[in-house]
Motif scaffolding. Structure first.
Motif, short mmCIF file in Angstrom:
data_model
loop_
_atom_site.label_atom_id
_atom_site.label_comp_id
_atom_site.label_asym_id
_atom_site.label_seq_id
_atom_site.Cartn_x
_atom_site.Cartn_y
_atom_site.Cartn_z
N ASN A 15 0.84 -1.20 0.00
CA ASN A 15 0.00 0.00 0.00
C ASN A 15 0.87 1.24 0.00
OD1 ASN A 15 -2.31 -1.50 0.15
ND2 ASN A 15 -2.72 -1.10 2.32
N GLN A 72 -3.36 6.38 1.35
CA GLN A 72 -4.27 5.51 2.10
C GLN A 72 -5.44 6.28 2.74
OE1 GLN A 72 -4.60 2.51 1.73
NE2 GLN A 72 -5.67 1.64 3.50
N VAL A 79 -7.89 6.58 0.03
CA VAL A 79 -8.46 5.28 -0.35
C VAL A 79 -9.49 4.83 0.69
CG1 VAL A 79 -7.89 2.83 -0.63
CG2 VAL A 79 -6.45 4.57 -1.71
N ARG A 135 -14.69 4.52 0.88
CA ARG A 135 -15.76 3.66 1.40
C ARG A 135 -16.98 4.46 1.80
NH1 ARG A 135 -12.44 -1.09 4.64
NH2 ARG A 135 -11.20 -1.61 2.80
N ALA A 175 -4.65 -3.82 -3.82
CA ALA A 175 -5.78 -3.68 -2.88
C ALA A 175 -6.34 -2.25 -2.93
CB ALA A 175 -5.34 -4.02 -1.46
N GLN A 176 -5.45 -1.28 -3.02
CA GLN A 176 -5.91 0.12 -3.10
C GLN A 176 -6.63 0.39 -4.41
OE1 GLN A 176 -2.04 1.92 -2.18
NE2 GLN A 176 -2.90 2.71 -0.27
N GLU A 204 -10.28 -0.54 -4.40
CA GLU A 204 -11.21 0.37 -3.73
C GLU A 204 -11.77 1.40 -4.72
OE1 GLU A 204 -12.32 0.16 -0.58
OE2 GLU A 204 -11.06 -1.57 -0.11
C1 LIG Z 1 -3.99 -1.95 2.15
O1 LIG Z 1 -5.08 -1.20 1.67
C2 LIG Z 1 -6.30 -1.92 1.62
C3 LIG Z 1 -7.32 -1.00 0.97
O2 LIG Z 1 -7.53 0.16 1.73
C4 LIG Z 1 -6.71 -2.36 3.03
O3 LIG Z 1 -7.89 -3.11 2.95
C5 LIG Z 1 -5.59 -3.19 3.62
O4 LIG Z 1 -5.89 -3.50 4.96
C6 LIG Z 1 -4.26 -2.45 3.56
N1 LIG Z 1 -3.21 -3.33 3.96
C7 LIG Z 1 -2.33 -2.99 4.87
C8 LIG Z 1 -1.28 -4.02 5.16
O5 LIG Z 1 -2.32 -1.90 5.41
#
Ligand SMILES: *[C@@H]1O[C@H](CO)[C@@H](O)[C@H](O)[C@H]1NC(C)=O
Ligand SMILES: *[C@@H]1O[C@H](CO)[C@@H](O)[C@H](O)[C@H]1NC(C)=O
Ligand SMILES: *[C@@H]1O[C@H](CO)[C@@H](O)[C@H](O)[C@H]1NC(C)=O
Ligand SMILES: *[C@@H]1O[C@H](CO)[C@@H](O)[C@H](O)[C@H]1NC(C)=O
Ligand SMILES: *[C@@H]1O[C@H](CO)[C@@H](O)[C@H](O)[C@H]1NC(C)=O
Ligand SMILES: *[C@@H]1O[C@H](CO)[C@@H](O)[C@H](O)[C@H]1NC(C)=O
Ligand SMILES: *[C@@H]1O[C@H](CO)[C@@H](O)[C@H](O)[C@H]1NC(C)=O
Ligand SMILES: *[C@@H]1O[C@H](CO)[C@@H](O)[C@H](O)[C@H]1NC(C)=O
Ligand SMILES: [Zn+2]
Ligand SMILES: [Zn+2]
Length: 597
Positions: free
Chosen positions: A175, A180, A183, A187, A243-244, A247
């Motif tokens: 990430n 973040q 991101v 939600r 993962a980002q 979103e």
């Molecule tokens: C990375 O970002 C995603 C999306 O916001 C989140 O769900 C996930 O927990 C994050 N992972 C870490 C290791 O911070």
């Protein structure tokens, strides 16, 4: 068209709805139709564009440094993040307009920040609006500015009323903590029309190098497509995790009616449009920007080398897969006299100079040692200058060349320059400049004692550009194959493959006569492990990512080229089993040579 899109169109048709003033990224209101409703979208100076190759970019020294004011202090301004049905947009709270602005960068006067928003696609292979030499990125950020003395209506009527900064994102394993907060805020605004305040530091969305950028005159990339934008696209990229990215794709677009928000907002980029008569300028006076370094993974990886080094994208590149002797592209031609290849002074001791250049481990060979190769179809006498090694993360990968699809854990390259050019530097621009001899390694259960001195010195050069370490009294026969000395004394040779190719690192100059030897060098797994401890970095604490675990370029297409064998290994039995072939032909020959020795 996806079933989802067809369904959406059917719903529109059933309800008899027309969307005359609406636009979108698919179906009947997709970008190719925008010009029907919004004539400016059919103009000659539209955005986005594909950023062209180096040779078509114009350096402009007047594109100086940007000066950003207030970007790192946005928290005072309570910006509002909202889902406007087409994208996620961060609007600067009206009360603060005028406090966040930029000057410089070749712009005339002040440009005040209005908002920022993003463009993305359904997967990590696409999503950016601008493309870079045909390459797409998963996400592109636009920070929109307006000339400080203008209203939006004024600004849309002049070519420089607006200034947009474009920033490309690259997918990375981790990430990006700088984005973040944004991101996570997505939600709260999944649906069209939703919004929330977000205190975001704009400067954290900027790449590290803001002095290297591309500049052209273009348009808004959404209707009404006004040709009023001075575009700045930064060369340096920032990262985002998968993962980002997900979103962003979990947002919902504008529905058919106000509160209907069923369609995922997973594609909101306009495809590139022709440059036409426009010029694209760049702010840096060199072919390769400072922010880009070639390497073996991520955006630096071999697949991206041609974006910066055009020769890496040519047709006669190395390494290659060496085909089976029975393939038509494998040629035995006795008139080439490949079997006369002669290794001169390969058994002479020399003092090697061991170094880590950040890409490989290299040993420079003192010219006084007089190592050279000649005959064997080579266009001249070639003097040895250095050897270096390529390896991989495990014992199944690491060699650059492959033999009938098989990869070996390591490969040595002994680099020679044509003596008529005096040095490697002088030879690298000449078509007959270099001759490289390669050997594959095989894993043996016992360490190869001839490598123990090199392996034991490796920790001293672990960091890139560490001071060189002298290794006195080594010789290439010890490091490669005992029978090389036969070449000089009795005119015999070890079997090898010959083709014309390139350097396997940027700039990938197509100046190499390649000799890839058939016999393998033995080395133990723990000896190879010592090479995997080498580092890309010059100092500081070490993480796993800093280790040079992979430094091989994957094989390149042979294209029109032939590969020549130094002895006829074609079989008439029709078998294509490579190992049995070698068992039949090569081993007896080697056995014969060994017995002669
Ligand atoms: C990375 O970002 C995603 C999306 O916001 C989140 O769900 C996930 O927990 C994050 N992972 C870490 C290791 O911070
Ligand atoms: C950048 O802008 C600030 C605020 O206007 C000004 O004080 C500063 O001198 C500028 N710096 C440069 C290098 O132009
Ligand atoms: C940031 O903004 C606040 C509120 O306007 C102000 O008090 C503060 O001095 C600013 N900080 C900087 C570094 O400009
Ligand atoms: C703009 O910021 C001010 C001061 O922080 C705040 O009172 C106001 O509600 C904000 N405007 C909007 C539309 O949120
Ligand atoms: C804005 O300023 C520019 C000079 O920077 C000037 O040419 C232009 O006429 C001004 N526009 C308006 C609407 O005042
Ligand atoms: C943009 O257009 C203006 C006015 O025609 C021109 O002076 C400028 O050089 C153009 N910019 C670029 C990057 O071509
Ligand atoms: C949309 O939803 C809002 C509340 O969520 C409601 O006030 C509004 O009437 C709805 N509009 C339509 C057209 O259904
Ligand atoms: C290698 O270096 C040693 C000193 O370490 C020197 O005595 C010797 O002559 C050198 N050998 C060659 C071949 O240059
Ligand atoms: Zn945009
Ligand atoms: Zn190499």
């Amino acid at each position: 068209m996806t079933p989802r899109m067809i369904l959406a169109l059917n719903v529109i048709a059933l309800l008899g709805l027309t969307q005359s003033a609406e636009w979108s990224y698919d179906g009947k209101t997709a970008p190719s139709y925008w010009k029907d409703q919004y004539p400016k979208c059919g103009g000659q100076n539209q955005s986005p564009i594909d950023l062209p190759a180096n040779s078509k970019l114009v350096y402009d020294a007047s594109l100086g440094k940007f000066n950003f004011t207030g970007y790192s202090n946005m928290t005072a301004n309570s910006p509002i993040l909202k889902n406007n049905g087409h994208t996620v947009q961060l609007d600067i709270n009206d009360t603060s307009v005028g406090k966040t602005y930029m000057t410089g960068g070749g712009l005339v006067g002040k440009y005040v920040a209005l908002q920022l928003h993003f463009h993305w696609g359904p997967d990590n292979k696409r999503g950016s609006e601008h493309t870079f030499r045909g390459r797409e990125f998963p996400l592109e950020l636009h920070i929109v500015h307006i000339k400080d003395n203008m209203t939006l209506a004024d600004a849309k009527n002049v070519y420089d009323g607006l200034a947009v900064l474009g920033i490309f994102f690259l997918v990375d394993g981790e990430n990006n903590t700088d984005i973040q907060p944004l991101v996570e805020a997505l939600r709260d605004i999944r649906h069209y029309g939703q919004s929330r305040p977000l205190n975001l530091d704009f400067s954290r969305l900027m790449p590290a190098h803001v002095t290297e950028f591309y500049r052209y005159n273009g348009s808004l990339t959404t209707p009404t497509c006004d040709e009023a934008v001075i575009w700045t696209l930064f060369e340096d990229k920032i990262t985002i995790s998968d993962a980002q990215m997900r979103e962003f794709r979990a947002l919902y677009e504008k529905g058919v009616s106000a509160n209907e928000t069923k369609e995922p907002l997973d594609m909101n980029y306009r495809p590139v449009l022709p440059l036409n008569s426009r010029t694209v300028k760049k702010s840096f006076d060199k072919a390769i920007p400072d922010s880009w370094h070639w390497g073996y993974h991520g955006y630096e990886a071999p697949e991206n080398w041609p974006l910066y080094y055009e020769e890496c994208g040519r047709a006669a590149q190395s390494p290659i897969d060496i085909p089976h002797p029975n393939k038509p592209e494998m040629v035995f031609d006795s008139s080439m006299n490949l079997d006369t290849l002669t290794f001169i002074n390969y058994d002479q001791a020399f003092n090697g100079s061991l170094s880590n250049n950040g890409h490989a481990v290299q040993i420079d060979i003192a010219p006084s040692a007089g190592l050279a190769i000649k005959n064997g179809g080579l266009p001249g006498t070639f003097r040895a200058a250095q050897f270096h090694l390529h390896w991989g993360p495990n014992d199944q990968s690491g060699s650059e060349h492959t033999l009938q699809g098989k990869m070996y854990p390591m490969e040595i390259h002994i680099v020679h320059y044509n003596e008529k050019y005096g040095s490697v530097a002088g030879a690298v621009s000449q078509p007959d400049g270099l001759a490289v001899v390669g050997f594959f390694y095989q894993v043996s259960p016992v360490p190869n004692g001839k490598y123990s001195r090199i392996v034991s010195e490796l920790p001293k050069i672990a960091y890139k550009n560490s001071p060189k370490v002298e290794i006195p009294n080594i010789n290439m026969v010890d490091l490669t194959h005992q029978d090389l000395r036969l070449s000089e004394t009795r005119g015999k040779h070890l079997p090898f493959y010959r083709y014309k190719g390139s350097l396997t690192t940027p700039g990938c100059a197509e100046v190499v006569t390649w000799t890839v030897m058939e016999p393998k060098i033995q080395i133990s797994a723990s000896q190879i492990d010592a090479f995997r401890e080498m580092l890309h970095i010059t100092s500081g604490p070490v993480t796993h990512e800093d280790k040079m675990v992979t430094n091989y370029r994957p094989v390149q297409p042979l294209n029109y080229r032939a590969v020549y064998m130094s002895l006829d290994m074609k079989t008439t039995t029709g078998t294509s089993d490579a190992s049995s072939l070698r068992a039949i032909i090569v081993i007896p020959i080697l056995a014969l040579w060994s017995s002669m020795w």
